[in-house]
Structures are given as structure tokens and as C-alpha cells.
Design a protein around this motif. Structure first.
Motif, PDB file in Angstrom:
ATOM      1  N   PHE A 184       0.814  -1.213   0.000  1.00 12.82           N
ATOM      2  CA  PHE A 184       0.000   0.000   0.000  1.00 12.82           C
ATOM      3  C   PHE A 184       0.853   1.271   0.000  1.00 12.82           C
ATOM      4  O   PHE A 184       0.411   2.326   0.405  1.00 12.82           O
ATOM      5  N   GLY A 185       2.109   1.158  -0.427  1.00 11.70           N
ATOM      6  CA  GLY A 185       2.989   2.314  -0.388  1.00 11.70           C
ATOM      7  C   GLY A 185       2.709   3.336  -1.471  1.00 11.70           C
ATOM      8  O   GLY A 185       1.808   3.168  -2.300  1.00 11.70           O
ATOM      9  N   ARG A 186       3.540   4.402  -1.490  1.00 15.42           N
ATOM     10  CA  ARG A 186       3.320   5.526  -2.411  1.00 15.42           C
ATOM     11  C   ARG A 186       4.440   5.644  -3.434  1.00 15.42           C
ATOM     12  O   ARG A 186       5.607   5.598  -3.098  1.00 15.42           O
ATOM     13  N   THR A 187       4.021   5.807  -4.659  1.00 11.20           N
ATOM     14  CA  THR A 187       4.977   6.124  -5.715  1.00 11.20           C
ATOM     15  C   THR A 187       4.798   7.586  -6.087  1.00 11.20           C
ATOM     16  O   THR A 187       3.839   8.235  -5.668  1.00 11.20           O
ATOM     17  N   LYS A 188       5.722   8.087  -6.909  1.00 12.97           N
ATOM     18  CA  LYS A 188       5.605   9.487  -7.316  1.00 12.97           C
ATOM     19  C   LYS A 188       4.419   9.709  -8.239  1.00 12.97           C
ATOM     20  O   LYS A 188       3.842  10.793  -8.296  1.00 12.97           O
ATOM     21  N   THR A 189       4.077   8.644  -8.963  1.00  8.17           N
ATOM     22  CA  THR A 189       2.949   8.739  -9.888  1.00  8.17           C
ATOM     23  C   THR A 189       2.103   7.478  -9.755  1.00  8.17           C
ATOM     24  O   THR A 189       2.549   6.459  -9.231  1.00  8.17           O
ATOM     25  N   ASP A 190       0.892   7.539 -10.270  1.00  9.04           N
ATOM     26  CA  ASP A 190       0.045   6.345 -10.363  1.00  9.04           C
ATOM     27  C   ASP A 190      -0.178   5.687  -9.004  1.00  9.04           C
ATOM     28  O   ASP A 190       0.043   4.503  -8.830  1.00  9.04           O
ATOM     29  N   TRP A 191      -0.584   6.479  -8.012  1.00  7.43           N
ATOM     30  CA  TRP A 191      -0.864   5.922  -6.683  1.00  7.43           C
ATOM     31  C   TRP A 191      -2.232   6.386  -6.231  1.00  7.43           C
ATOM     32  O   TRP A 191      -2.569   7.558  -6.303  1.00  7.43           O
ATOM     33  N   VAL A 192      -3.061   5.431  -5.783  1.00  4.75           N
ATOM     34  CA  VAL A 192      -4.393   5.737  -5.288  1.00  4.75           C
ATOM     35  C   VAL A 192      -4.493   5.225  -3.862  1.00  4.75           C
ATOM     36  O   VAL A 192      -4.253   4.042  -3.620  1.00  4.75           O
ATOM     37  N   PRO A 193      -4.831   6.070  -2.888  1.00  5.92           N
ATOM     38  CA  PRO A 193      -4.912   5.615  -1.493  1.00  5.92           C
ATOM     39  C   PRO A 193      -5.889   4.455  -1.340  1.00  5.92           C
ATOM     40  O   PRO A 193      -6.950   4.418  -1.962  1.00  5.92           O
ATOM     41  N   GLY A 194      -5.511   3.477  -0.533  1.00  8.84           N
ATOM     42  CA  GLY A 194      -6.387   2.349  -0.254  1.00  8.84           C
ATOM     43  C   GLY A 194      -6.355   1.257  -1.288  1.00  8.84           C
ATOM     44  O   GLY A 194      -7.035   0.237  -1.140  1.00  8.84           O
ATOM     45  N   LYS A 195      -5.590   1.429  -2.381  1.00  4.28           N
ATOM     46  CA  LYS A 195      -5.508   0.421  -3.422  1.00  4.28           C
ATOM     47  C   LYS A 195      -4.263  -0.434  -3.223  1.00  4.28           C
ATOM     48  O   LYS A 195      -3.173   0.083  -2.959  1.00  4.28           O
ATOM     49  N   VAL A 196      -4.433  -1.744  -3.349  1.00  5.00           N
ATOM     50  CA  VAL A 196      -3.266  -2.618  -3.345  1.00  5.00           C
ATOM     51  C   VAL A 196      -2.558  -2.462  -4.680  1.00  5.00           C
ATOM     52  O   VAL A 196      -3.180  -2.565  -5.734  1.00  5.00           O
ATOM     53  N   HIS A 197      -1.244  -2.213  -4.627  1.00  5.11           N
ATOM     54  CA  HIS A 197      -0.435  -2.140  -5.840  1.00  5.11           C
ATOM     55  C   HIS A 197       0.474  -3.363  -5.896  1.00  5.11           C
ATOM     56  O   HIS A 197       0.863  -3.906  -4.872  1.00  5.11           O
ATOM     57  N   THR A 198       0.793  -3.779  -7.096  1.00  4.59           N
ATOM     58  CA  THR A 198       1.707  -4.908  -7.250  1.00  4.59           C
ATOM     59  C   THR A 198       2.824  -4.533  -8.206  1.00  4.59           C
ATOM     60  O   THR A 198       2.688  -3.619  -9.028  1.00  4.59           O
ATOM     61  N   GLY A 199       3.926  -5.240  -8.078  1.00  2.00           N
ATOM     62  CA  GLY A 199       5.048  -5.022  -8.969  1.00  2.00           C
ATOM     63  C   GLY A 199       5.719  -6.337  -9.314  1.00  2.00           C
ATOM     64  O   GLY A 199       5.627  -7.307  -8.552  1.00  2.00           O
ATOM     65  N   ALA A 200       6.386  -6.374 -10.459  1.00  2.00           N
ATOM     66  CA  ALA A 200       7.084  -7.578 -10.905  1.00  2.00           C
ATOM     67  C   ALA A 200       8.549  -7.484 -10.507  1.00  2.00           C
ATOM     68  O   ALA A 200       9.202  -6.459 -10.694  1.00  2.00           O
ATOM     69  N   PHE A 201       9.044  -8.608  -9.968  1.00  2.00           N
ATOM     70  CA  PHE A 201      10.426  -8.648  -9.485  1.00  2.00           C
ATOM     71  C   PHE A 201      11.096  -9.941  -9.919  1.00  2.00           C
ATOM     72  O   PHE A 201      10.434 -10.916 -10.286  1.00  2.00           O
ATOM     73  N   THR A 202      12.408  -9.922  -9.852  1.00  2.00           N
ATOM     74  CA  THR A 202      13.193 -11.108 -10.161  1.00  2.00           C
ATOM     75  C   THR A 202      14.033 -11.474  -8.946  1.00  2.00           C
ATOM     76  O   THR A 202      14.648 -10.595  -8.323  1.00  2.00           O
ATOM     77  N   ALA A 203      14.027 -12.770  -8.603  1.00  2.00           N
ATOM     78  CA  ALA A 203      14.849 -13.238  -7.491  1.00  2.00           C
ATOM     79  C   ALA A 203      16.314 -13.246  -7.911  1.00  2.00           C
ATOM     80  O   ALA A 203      16.659 -13.764  -8.986  1.00  2.00           O
ATOM     81  N   ASN A 204      17.174 -12.664  -7.065  1.00  2.00           N
ATOM     82  CA  ASN A 204      18.610 -12.641  -7.346  1.00  2.00           C
ATOM     83  C   ASN A 204      19.333 -13.755  -6.597  1.00  2.00           C
ATOM     84  O   ASN A 204      20.035 -14.568  -7.195  1.00  2.00           O
ATOM     85  N   SER A 205      19.136 -13.775  -5.277  1.00  2.00           N
ATOM     86  CA  SER A 205      19.833 -14.751  -4.443  1.00  2.00           C
ATOM     87  C   SER A 205      19.135 -14.819  -3.098  1.00  2.00           C
ATOM     88  O   SER A 205      18.249 -14.014  -2.789  1.00  2.00           O
ATOM     89  N   SER A 206      19.541 -15.796  -2.270  1.00  2.00           N
ATOM     90  CA  SER A 206      18.973 -15.925  -0.936  1.00  2.00           C
ATOM     91  C   SER A 206      20.042 -16.412   0.029  1.00  2.00           C
ATOM     92  O   SER A 206      21.006 -17.069  -0.366  1.00  2.00           O
ATOM     93  N   ASP A 207      19.862 -16.044   1.312  1.00  2.00           N
ATOM     94  CA  ASP A 207      20.665 -16.635   2.359  1.00  2.00           C
ATOM     95  C   ASP A 207      19.710 -17.245   3.379  1.00  2.00           C
ATOM     96  O   ASP A 207      18.523 -17.435   3.085  1.00  2.00           O
ATOM     97  N   ALA A 208      20.173 -17.539   4.585  1.00  2.00           N
ATOM     98  CA  ALA A 208      19.340 -18.243   5.559  1.00  2.00           C
ATOM     99  C   ALA A 208      18.106 -17.464   5.955  1.00  2.00           C
ATOM    100  O   ALA A 208      17.092 -18.054   6.333  1.00  2.00           O
ATOM    101  N   ALA A 209      18.154 -16.119   5.867  1.00  2.00           N
ATOM    102  CA  ALA A 209      17.037 -15.322   6.370  1.00  2.00           C
ATOM    103  C   ALA A 209      16.410 -14.406   5.336  1.00  2.00           C
ATOM    104  O   ALA A 209      15.282 -13.953   5.529  1.00  2.00           O
ATOM    105  N   THR A 210      17.113 -14.101   4.229  1.00  2.00           N
ATOM    106  CA  THR A 210      16.609 -13.074   3.328  1.00  2.00           C
ATOM    107  C   THR A 210      16.633 -13.493   1.874  1.00  2.00           C
ATOM    108  O   THR A 210      17.307 -14.449   1.478  1.00  2.00           O
ATOM    109  N   LEU A 211      15.878 -12.738   1.076  1.00  2.00           N
ATOM    110  CA  LEU A 211      15.875 -12.858  -0.379  1.00  2.00           C
ATOM    111  C   LEU A 211      16.292 -11.518  -0.965  1.00  2.00           C
ATOM    112  O   LEU A 211      15.818 -10.468  -0.514  1.00  2.00           O
ATOM    113  N   SER A 212      17.136 -11.562  -1.974  1.00  2.00           N
ATOM    114  CA  SER A 212      17.501 -10.354  -2.710  1.00  2.00           C
ATOM    115  C   SER A 212      16.720 -10.346  -4.020  1.00  2.00           C
ATOM    116  O   SER A 212      16.705 -11.344  -4.752  1.00  2.00           O
TER     117      SER A 212
END
Length: 817
Positions: free
Chosen positions: A151-179
Motif C-alpha cells: 500500500f505504499g506511495r509512488t511518485k505517480t500512479d498511486w491511489v490511497p487504499g488500493k493494493v499495488h503490485t510489482g514484478a520482481f526477479t529473485a537474485n539470491s537468498s541466504d538463511a534469512a533473506t531474499l535479494s
């Protein structure tokens, strides 16, 4: 529900400064969102918008629903200072999670012991119209496409209360995190922190944690990096599952009167949840009311028109009130009432028209009241309360605005003298008391309309020196009941609304007052009765030439490291009942029936003793205890039903097993208590049937086919919550199936539900606080369990009970307090 839209180009909320650029990624700061396009409506409805703090000083984050009562989010969202530690318990600041426009308060926080980037937040009430997200079982490989939501804010194309989604690519992982790295301009922005990171199957692989925020609102124009870090979730299942597992808190029944109406309500103290509305009982013009909880029965006593009446609510058999009947003795002009349960007797005290204390006793085992009210003494009383302490009833009363106490010993029917409670309370309007251990906890409504508290330590033989002011305003009437080491207090205010506050006697701290749901008003009094929920379970299984025992904690699901062998007969079929202080086992050895007693508190076993009647060739067995009478049914050598009765009040069994007419071919039996009824269920020809024994008249109804058309059933178990029975069987495929019969509505579900599991051979179940805990013998002698939260209709994943049995043939589970 909120619409979802792809993230234009950003990621979970981290504010990047020049220092942060030099040092690397930083933790999330207050609110702003994932950039990307708006997602399809409802697709990410399990994503919640968090608001932390009050209207003038708040920040925003995201979270994801992982259970109807729990959200998972980033620790930085709920930390007092972003990036700081999060303490378990009540949130440091008011926090709400909003799904589909519906806001839910977070009332409890559980922090991960292995990953400080994650926390769970429990909602004040379950979310029933949103499907929780499933957790992935492995981290994504490098190069795999992922989706983030928030529900965060971008500089453009943001509407309060709307779920936004984005496409990402997995780079790597360790025991606790994903990059991860945003594709194109997609990124995570402030406000997306705590939101879900999902694989192609829609499973949760991570919680958005830190981001460069390239292109987000508040980020430098020169920042173009869309990389981010998420906390892995596939490896914290061992933390999440016990936290979100169904709880075993005590059950409270409330009764309120006023305005010519009685109202009833129930609550689950494990979650602090109450019903959404109050149910009308009847139209008596009740001024004061008292209740006690006697197992599955709520016994209510009330003053109407100055006279005293009583009625019972049967929670097991039919869920109905019996109707008011006047208490014998002809009390008139009664002003207040109190009641305490000691054994099977209820001791009722009233303030009479003369301001004196009067007492009555109902012996529910004998089925009678005393003939008259006994005058106890005192004068000028206006209010009275009582609390049982073993065989003693501790009575506190208000006279001339001051507080006094005295004790009644039920063993010899003797009263102690009145004594004033220290502290100099004056102008007292109402009073309540509860026993916690050997301390009496007393609360009053003071002259200022606030709640005040005091306690007497009977081990040390003294009271506190002074009353302590708790808070509240405009209170008129109060009641309380003990719940473990806590006191649950309920108060009416000037508008007749009902509020709850809780005293933790271990720390001496009170919760804030919370108004109960349901919109009730105009009440003049309220009473609470609490039934202690089972907190432990004992498993007994047949082993080679003996029994094997395991004990578990229902709150945590933890068991001992192994099964412990108990000597005795080579039992092949086994059942058990909780008698209160002991567990009684009934088993089959060599085709004959035996019973023995076990005391869990001392780990002392009695010997196996053959049940009279000479049963032989027995194939299966069921047992139910009602009013200290044990009702045992067996499948005989010819597949017919036979029954025996052991009366532990009289200390004897019947002389013979009685054949119960019906059909032949039974292979398995199970039974459960429901008020005065034994509800018996059996398998014949792979199908499931049921019938009832009314123990009052010793009459059976006919066998009936349980709906749903299941065939090939191999074993059966049953437990009850309220007036609903929950039946489980092992199907022909070795999996677990469930069915439910609501005896209040008079109907079973139309079909059986497949719960899961493989290779199951024998079953047992035990109920506790609205949960059904099922235990099953599986492959190679391993026992596994699953729990049904009947409030939500949701089953947990299977869990292994530690240890391995050698060639087990049967299993029984008993829940105890």
C-alpha cells in the motif's frame, strides 16, 4: 474490497539518504507504496494496510493474512523505532489492519525467535471473508519471477487504499533473506514494508523489508535502483504454526438483565473474542442476577419483583434455557443475590427486604432445594457477592457504603463473624469477588463511579492496607469470575452498556475497559460464569503386552520426547474418560473387558479389573461418564451392541452386559456425553450410524444412518462442542474425513469433508475450548495430530507426536484441566 493495481515502479518503504546510499540498504521508514499497475480486484485481498499510531502521529505499512486471526509483517513496522526490537505482547502503539475496507485492531504481537525481521500480529476478531495466503515450502531460485504487493506511495500512479503490485526477479537468498530486483520501473516504496512477496503459484515466499526506492515518493530524483531485500518465510513455519494454532482459553457465559428482558452472551477468553450479538432469554423484569457454570450447564439465579428465581441453560444437549422457576422458601423484597458452586451444590445468598443476609442451598445431585431461606444475620446490607474456596464460601457484602466479609463452611454449615475489609472504602455502590489460589480478589464501584480493587491473602492471613483505584467512569454494577491466574471483570455503566477489564494477578496489572459487542444497553446487572478449559491431553496407546503413555500441552502442542511404557494386560482396544481428578481407562484384552484408574497429577496407576458380566470376544469399546456413572458399550463377538453401567456414586457395576437390539455387523464404536445423553456412533459394513441413550430413562432410540454416503470407513471417533458433535472416520483410502451434527438445529452436514492424511489405522479425539484435537496412528507406529477450530471450521496441518510405538492397535486421547 480494496482494488489491487500493479506497482508502477517501486518497492517496500525505505527512505534512502546520502548516508544510506553509502552504507547500503536501510530499514523501512513511515508510509509509501509498491509502484506498478493496479492488480485485478480481489486477487491480493489477503494484503492488509497497516496504520500504526494515532491520527496525528501515525505511519503506514503493509501486512499479509496468514491465518484468519493473524497477519505477518515486517518487524520494523511494529517497532517503537523502525529497525528497533519488537516486544511480544500488546503492541507498543495502536495498530489496525484493514482488509476490504474493514479495519481490525491488532491486539497481540508475536516476534520470531529466529528472524528478527518478522512479526505476527493477532487481530481482535477473525477475518472470515478473506482467504489467507499459503506459505511456500522453499525459497525461489535465482532468476525466478516474483510479485510484490503493498500500500505504499509512488511518485505517480498511486491511489490511497488500493493494493499495488510489482514484478520482481529473485537474485539470491541466504538463511534469512531474499535479494530481488524490480523489473522495468517496478520498485518497493515506503508503506510496502511488511507486504507479501509471492511466487507464480501465489504462495508467500517473503515479506518486503528494505528497498532502494528508485522512483518512489520522497526518494532522490537521481535514485534509480529498484533492488530490495525481503525476509524469507519458507523457513519460519516452525515459528508460525504454533503461534497461529487454535488456543485453549476458558469459556465465559454472560447473563444481563434490565428493561424487562434477559440477555445471554458467550466469550472465548483464549482469544478475548465475544459474540457479535446478545441473545434474548425471556421477558422477566430482572433487577439482579447471579450465575455459576456447572460443566455444560449454566445455572442462573435472579431477582424479579423482589422474589428469587432460577433456571438452567443446557449447553450440551439442546442449547436451551429451562424457564424460570421460583426458588423455594418464599423470599420477598430481595435486594441482591450471589451464588457459588461447591461440588454439586449451589449456595445462594440474598440481601433480604430487612437488609439481612439469607442463604439457600440447591443440591443438584439429590435434585432438591432446602425448604426455606436461612437468616444468617447482619443488618443494613445493600449488596452481596461470594466466591468458592474449596469447601468454604467467602462472602463479601456492602453495608452503609462500607465493605465487610465472612465465611461459610459447607462441611459443618457454620458461619464466621463479619469483619470489615481494611482500607476504609466508603460510598460503595456495588461489589464483586473471585478466588485466585488462596487469595480473594475483591472489586468495588466506589462513590466516584470508578473501579477499586483489594485482595485478601488467606495463606498470610491478611488483607492489603488500602484499596487501589483501577479506573473507569460512570460504572453502576460489576461482576467477576476467575480465569486461571486472571480475574475477568464485567461492568455496566450509566447507559446500561457492558464493558470488560482483566486483572493479571501475577503482575497486578489491569487491562483497559473494552465495551462488548452487540449494542446492548439499558441493563441493570450482569453476571459471569467461567468454565476452565482443558489445558493438557494424555494419549494412551496399545503396545506389545502393555500400554504406552504420552502427555501434551494443548496451548503449545508440545509433547514429551517419547512414549512411556506402562505395565499390565495386553490390551487390543482402548477408550478413556476424564473423571475430574483421574482418567479412567476401559480396554479389551483377550476379548474381555477391563478398567483401571490413572492419576495424572501423581502418575499413579491402579490395577486392571475385569468389568462384571463375563463379556467375551469383544471387538471394540466405547465409554462415557455422566454424573460419575460410567456407561460402557461394546461390539460383541457377533457384531451386536451390548452395554454395562458402573455407578461410582454407589461403588458398583451392573451384574450383566445388556444386549441392545439393533442390527448386527458392527465393527467400531465411539461415544460422547451430551447432557444426560450418550451419543453413540458406530461403523457397520463400512457405513456410519448413530443412536442415543437417554440415561434418565435408560432408553435407546433407533440407529440412524449419518448423512453423506461415506463407505469403506475403517475407524471412528467423536467429540462435542456445545450441541454439535464432530465425527471423524478413516476412509477406505486411509485418509481422515469429517462430519458435524448440530443437535440444536437437528441436522448433520449433507456430506463428509476430506481432511487429509495417509495410511491412518486408528483414531481418537478430545475437545478443548471449541477445538477438536484429533490423534491418529499412521505408518510405522507414528502418531500424528490435527486440530479443528470449530469457530472458523479450519483444520491445522498434521503434526507428529514424538516417539514411535511398537505395533500399536488402538489409541485414546483424554483432555484434562
Amino acid at each position: 474490497m480494496p482494488e489491487t493495481r500493479p506497482l508502477p515502479a517501486r518497492a517496500t518503504g525505505l527512505l534512502v539518504t546520502a548516508t544510506a546510499v553509502a552504507a547500503g540498504l536501510v530499514s523501512a521508514a513511515p508510509a509509501q507504496a509498491v509502484t506498478g499497475p493496479e492488480a485485478p480486484a480481489g486477487r491480493y485481498s489477503f494484503t492488509a494496510a497497516l496504520v500504526i499510531g494515532d491520527e496525528t502521529n501515525s505511519r503506514g505499512c503493509s501486512a499479509v493474512l496468514v491465518d484468519p486471526r493473524w497477519v505477518l509483517t515486517a518487524a520494523s513496522c511494529l517497532a517503537t523505532t523502525p529497525g528497533g526490537p519488537v516486544s511480544a505482547g500488546k503492541p507498543a502503539r495502536k495498530t489496525t489492519a484493514t482488509f476490504s475496507g474493514q479495519a481490525h485492531d491488532i491486539v497481540e504481537v508475536s516476534a520470531s525467535a529466529t528472524d528478527r525481521d518478522l512479526v505476527l500480529g493477532r487481530l481482535a476478531a477473525p477475518v472470515t471473508d478473506v482467504v489467507p495466503v499459503k506459505l511456500a515450502t522453499a525459497a525461489p531460485a535465482a532468476g525466478v519471477d516474483l510479485a510484490a504487493a503493498g500500500f505504499g506511495r509512488t511518485k505517480t500512479d498511486w491511489v490511497p487504499g488500493k493494493v499495488h503490485t510489482g514484478a520482481f526477479t529473485a537474485n539470491s537468498s541466504d538463511a534469512a533473506t531474499l535479494s530481488i530486483t524490480g523489473k522495468g520501473t517496478d520498485a518497493l516504496c515506503k508503506g510496502d514494508t511488511g507486504g507479501p512477496l509471492l511466487n507464480a503459484a501465489g504462495e508467500l515466499v517473503g515479506i518486503n523489508s528494505r528497498s532502494w526506492q528508485g522512483g518512489c515518493l520522497g526518494a532522490p530524483e537521481t535514485e534509480t535502483r529498484t533492488g530490495a531485500i525481503a525476509a524469507r518465510t519458507d523457513n519460519v513455519t516452525a515459528w508460525i504454526e504454533p503461534v497461529v494454532a487454535p488456543r485453549t482459553g476458558n469459556q465465559v457465559s454472560l447473563l444481563a438483565g434490565g428493561g424487562g428482558v434477559m440477555w445471554s452472551q458467550f466469550g472465548d477468553l483464549g482469544y478475548g473474542e465475544y459474540g457479535q450479538s446478545w441473545a434474548k432469554v425471556d421477558g422477566k423484569d430482572v433487577s439482579r442476577v447471579a450465575t455459576v457454570r456447572d460443566g455444560d450447564t449454566v445455572r442462573a439465579y435472579a431477582i424479579a419483583g423482589g422474589r428469587v428465581y432460577g433456571q438452567d441453560l443446557d449447553l450440551a444437549a439442546n442449547g436451551k434455557w429451562s424457564g424460570w422457576g421460583e426458588v423455594p422458601g418464599g423470599a420477598a423484597g430481595a435486594k441482591d443475590i450471589a451464588a457459588s458452586l461447591v461440588g454439586s451444590s449451589v449456595h445462594v445468598q440474598i440481601v433480604g427486604a430487612d437488609g439481612n443476609l439469607h442463604s439457600q442451598v440447591a443440591d443438584y445431585r439429590a435434585g432438591r432445594w432446602n425448604d426455606r431461606w436461612a437468616a444468617v444475620g447482619a443488618s443494613g446490607l445493600t449488596r452481596v457477592t461470594s466466591a468458592p474456596a474449596g469447601p468454604i464460601v467467602r462472602v463479601q457484602a456492602v453495608a452503609d457504603g462500607r465493605v465487610y466479609g465472612r465465611d461459610f463452611d459447607t462441611r459443618n454449615n457454620s458461619w464466621s463473624r463479619w469483619g470489615e475489609v481494611p482500607g476504609g472504602a466508603a460510598g460503595v455502590k456495588d461489589i464483586a469477588s473471585s478466588m485466585i489460589g488462596n487469595n480473594v480478589q475483591v472489586q468495588i464501584v466506589g462513590a466516584d463511579g470508578a473501579l477499586w480493587t483489594q485482595f485478601g491473602n488467606y495463606d498470610a492471613g491478611r488483607w492489603n492496607d488500602a484499596w487501589s483505584r483501577v479506573g473507569g467512569a460512570g460504572l453502576t454494577n460489576i461482576t467477576s469470575a476467575p480465569s486461571g491466574n486472571a480475574v475477568e471483570l464485567y461492568a455496566t455503566d450509566a447507559a446500561g452498556r457492558i464493558n470488560n477489564a482483566r486483572l493479571d494477578t501475577g503482575t497486578g496489572t489491569w487491562s483497559a475497559f473494552q465495551e462488548l459487542k452487540g449494542g446492548i444497553s439499558g441493563t441493570t446487572d450482569v453476571s459471569a460464569a467461567i468454565l476452565a478449559a482443558p489445558s493438557k491431553v494424555t494419549l494412551a496407546a496399545t503396545a506389545t503386552n502393555a500400554l504406552a503413555i504420552q502427555s501434551g500441552n494443548l496451548a503449545t502442542g508440545a509433547f514429551g520426547a517419547q512414549w512411556n511404557s506402562v505395565g499390565g494386560l495386553p490390551i487390543t482396544n482402548l477408550t478413556s474418560v476424564d473423571t475430574g481428578s483421574t482418567i479412567r481407562y476401559v480396554g479389551v484384552a483377550g476379548g474381555r473387558v477391563y478398567d483401571r484408574e490413572y492419576k495424572p497429577a501423581t502418575n499413579v496407576w491402579g490395577n486392571w479389573t475385569e468389568v462384571p458380566g463375563g463379556a467375551a470376544g469383544v471387538k471394540d469399546i466405547a465409554a462415557t461418564m455422566i454424573d460419575n456413572v460410567l456407561y460402557v458399550q461394546i461390539v460383541g463377538s457377533n457384531g451386536n451392541l451390548h452395554t454395562q453401567v458402573g455407578d461410582y456414586n454407589a461403588g458398583r457395576w451392573n451384574n450383566n452386559w445388556a444386549a441392545v437390539p439393533g442390527f448386527t455387523g458392527l465393527t467400531s464404536l465411539t461415544s460422547v456425553k451430551a447432557g444426560p445423553y450418550v451419543r453413540l456412533y458406530g461403523i457397520a459394513g463400512g457405513k456410519v450410524y448413530g443412536r442415543d441413550l437417554d440415561t434418565r430413562s435408560n432408553t435407546w432410540n433407533n440407529w440412524g444412518d449419518i448423512p453423506g454416503g461415506i463407505t469403506g470407513a475403517k475407524d471412528i471417533t467423536v467429540s462435542r462442542v456445545g450441541a454439535t458433535v464432530q465425527i471423524q472416520v478413516i476412509g477406505s483410502d486411509g485418509a481422515l474425513y469429517g462430519q458435524a451434527g448440530d443437535y440444536l438445529a437437528g441436522a448433520f452436514k449433507p456430506s463428509w469433508t476430506k481432511i487429509g492424511g495417509t495410511g491412518l489405522t486408528r483414531l481418537s479425539s478430545a475437545s478443548a475450548a471449541g477445538n477438536i484435537n484429533v490423534y491418529a496412528i499412521g505408518a510405522v507406529g507414528k502418531v500424528q495430530s490435527t486440530t479443528l477450530d470449530t469457530t472458523l471450521g479450519k483444520w491445522t496441518a498434521w503434526r507428529q507426536v514424538p516417539g514411535t510405538l511398537t505395533m500399536p492397535t488402538d489409541l485414546t486421547a483424554t483432555s484434562t484441566r
